[in-house]
Design an enzyme around this catalytic site. Structure first.
Site: not given
Length: 187
Positions: A82, A120
């Protein structure tokens, strides 16, 4: 006079430059990160790097192994890395610094056996979305109210599967060690 060389390179994050990382993040991103986030960077090793342009710190990347998804969310196969932050000061964009940072992340994924890299991106951040799409990322989900103190609060979840990168290397591309050693780039 001759043409001067521009040098871009990545460096480790230490207690001596941690305030620089914090300041870069404050300028680059519309969100704030707590002190624990920055303390964790000191233990992140290769997953956190500063980007230098002619010895001036102009960007940074910070990653972590993704924690397992809670029940009821998108199914996840394999290990995913991530990207918490990846950014560069505006005047230094279009100098391949973001690509240098992203290539570092992708080399880690390949070396350590991650099956995908995810992050994101705020839904209205067209420049970031274009950057990641140009590097093979796809939007796989939209998270409503992802951000707490900025508008719009929604974010896209982007993913790049690593199988394509591994195939390219098997077909004669650079090895992982070659990619990691090339992260110091001269123009």
């Amino acid at each position: 006079m001759g043409i001067s060389k521009v040098q871009t390179e990545l460096g480790i994050i230490t207690k001596h430059n941690l305030k620089m990382v914090k300041r870069l993040n404050q300028v680059i991103f519309p969100v704030s990160y707590n002190d624990q986030f920055y303390q964790d960077l000191l233990k992140a090793g290769e997953m956190a790097k500063l980007a230098y342009y002619n010895d001036l710190a102009v960007g940074a990347v910070c990653c972590r192994q993704e924690t397992p998804a809670p029940p009821g969310t998108l199914p996840v196969e394999g290990r995913r890395l991530y990207i918490m932050t990846l950014g560069c000061l505006a005047p230094y964009r279009r100098h391949k610094i973001g690509t240098l940072l992203l290539d570092h992340v992708l080399a880690i994924c390949q070396k350590d056996g991650y099956t995908a890299v995810v992050l994101h991106v705020q839904v209205n951040n067209e420049a970031a979305l274009a950057f990641y799409k140009a590097h093979g990322f796809e939007i796989i989900d939209r998270t409503e109210q992802y951000y707490k103190r900025i508008e719009p609060a929604d974010a896209f979840l982007l993913e790049k599967k690593m199988a394509a990168l591994a195939t390219a290397t098997a077909d004669g591309g650079s090895t992982v060690d070659e990619k990691l050693s090339k992260l110091k780039v001269s123009n």
